[in-house]
Write a protein that holds these residues in place. Structure first.
Motif, PDB file in Angstrom:
ATOM      1  N   ALA A  75      -6.724   3.728   4.526  1.00 36.76           N
ATOM      2  CA  ALA A  75      -6.820   2.319   4.137  1.00 36.76           C
ATOM      3  C   ALA A  75      -7.716   2.152   2.914  1.00 36.76           C
ATOM      4  O   ALA A  75      -7.425   1.332   2.022  1.00 36.76           O
ATOM      5  N   GLN A  76      -8.792   2.920   2.837  1.00 35.06           N
ATOM      6  CA  GLN A  76      -9.680   2.834   1.684  1.00 35.06           C
ATOM      7  C   GLN A  76      -9.016   3.387   0.427  1.00 35.06           C
ATOM      8  O   GLN A  76      -9.184   2.837  -0.667  1.00 35.06           O
ATOM      9  N   ARG A  77      -8.248   4.451   0.581  1.00 38.59           N
ATOM     10  CA  ARG A  77      -7.548   5.012  -0.581  1.00 38.59           C
ATOM     11  C   ARG A  77      -6.538   4.011  -1.148  1.00 38.59           C
ATOM     12  O   ARG A  77      -6.345   3.930  -2.366  1.00 38.59           O
ATOM     13  N   VAL A  78      -5.901   3.252  -0.264  1.00 42.21           N
ATOM     14  CA  VAL A  78      -4.972   2.219  -0.727  1.00 42.21           C
ATOM     15  C   VAL A  78      -5.734   1.125  -1.484  1.00 42.21           C
ATOM     16  O   VAL A  78      -5.256   0.608  -2.500  1.00 42.21           O
ATOM     17  N   GLU A  79      -6.927   0.772  -1.023  1.00 44.66           N
ATOM     18  CA  GLU A  79      -7.750  -0.202  -1.743  1.00 44.66           C
ATOM     19  C   GLU A  79      -8.100   0.301  -3.138  1.00 44.66           C
ATOM     20  O   GLU A  79      -8.113  -0.467  -4.108  1.00 44.66           O
TER      21      GLU A  79
END
Length: 262
Positions: free
Chosen positions: A48-52
């Protein structure tokens, strides 16, 4: 997110800072420190953080981070890094499309993904498949597969949360195909051991099945990779990391080990 994953969310996460670091280091790839910085960010941020970071990168620079990775990096390192920026559903959808639309059907990949994902995960991957390829997963299974395999896969992608796969297999299939499915299902019910054998087969002998290796490491790193590592050591008397060290090289090896050894 599974408690037995190796990758956890970064506690002091700043997507704009990470996007800036990636932007700078993708333009300074002559130095080892740039590769190390990219590995450090990708391996220590949750999906999820990588998508952000992906969205932050576009907002800050008007550029597609995945495309910049594809143009700036190369080989298995590039493919692994780019794949890590997809959501789990997008990565599964991409893997299924490759398995269905290659020179020949990769049944083992289809079975691996569809039988080890929850009903909710299958629903999300079907939605991602439709958005990305403008066609349904069911349509491509219908057109690309045949016989018992097609029938079985279509049953799986239409699962409801309370579906009993064992009963469905018993009632709708017969003979050797039914026995093979039941045997496969017993293995998959112990997911860590199932993935241990998939990883082992991807690296044993001459050459490496890099598609399988990176797919399992990426998709299980936030779920049960710690359990897989423990089972791998117990089963083969050698750590998963040692196998990866012996079968891969360069920045690709460093990225995989950064994910596995946390």
């Amino acid at each position: 997110m599974g408690e037995q994953g190796t990758v956890k969310p970064c506690k002091h996460f700043n997507p704009e800072r990470d996007a800036g670091l990636l932007y700078g280091n993708l333009r300074g790839l002559a130095s080892d420190s740039s590769y190390s910085a990219i590995i450090n960010i990708l391996s220590k941020r949750s999906s999820a953080q990588r998508v952000e970071i992906l969205f932050g990168y576009h907002a800050m620079y008007g550029r597609d981070l995945i495309q910049d990775i594809k143009s700036g990096l190369s080989g298995d390192f590039q493919q692994t890094a780019a794949s890590m920026l997809l959501t789990p559903a997008e990565y599964d959808a991409t893997s299924l499309y490759k398995a269905l639309k290659g020179l020949k059907i990769e049944a083992r990949v289809l079975v691996e993904i569809l039988l080890t994902r929850s009903a909710e995960e299958i629903k999300c991957m079907k939605e991602s498949y439709s958005v990305k390829y403008h066609r349904s997963l069911e349509t491509d299974i219908e057109q690309s597969c045949s016989g018992n395999l097609k029938t079985f896969l279509l049953k799986i992608v239409a699962l409801s949360p309370d579906c009993d796969i064992q009963k469905k297999i018993s009632s709708e299939f017969h003979g050797e195909f039914k026995d093979a499915l039941k045997s496969q299902l017993k293995v998959i019910e112990s997911k860590p051991q199932f993935f241990v054998e998939k990883l082992y087969r991807s690296m044993k002998g001459v050459g490496t099945d890099d598609e399988t290796l990176m797919r399992i490491i990426i998709t299980r790193c936030e779920v049960d990779l710690r359990d897989i590592k423990t089972s791998f050591q117990a089963t083969h008397g050698k750590s998963l990391s040692k196998f990866i060290e012996g079968d891969t090289s360069g920045s690709y090896r460093k990225l995989l080990l950064a994910i596995v050894d946390q």
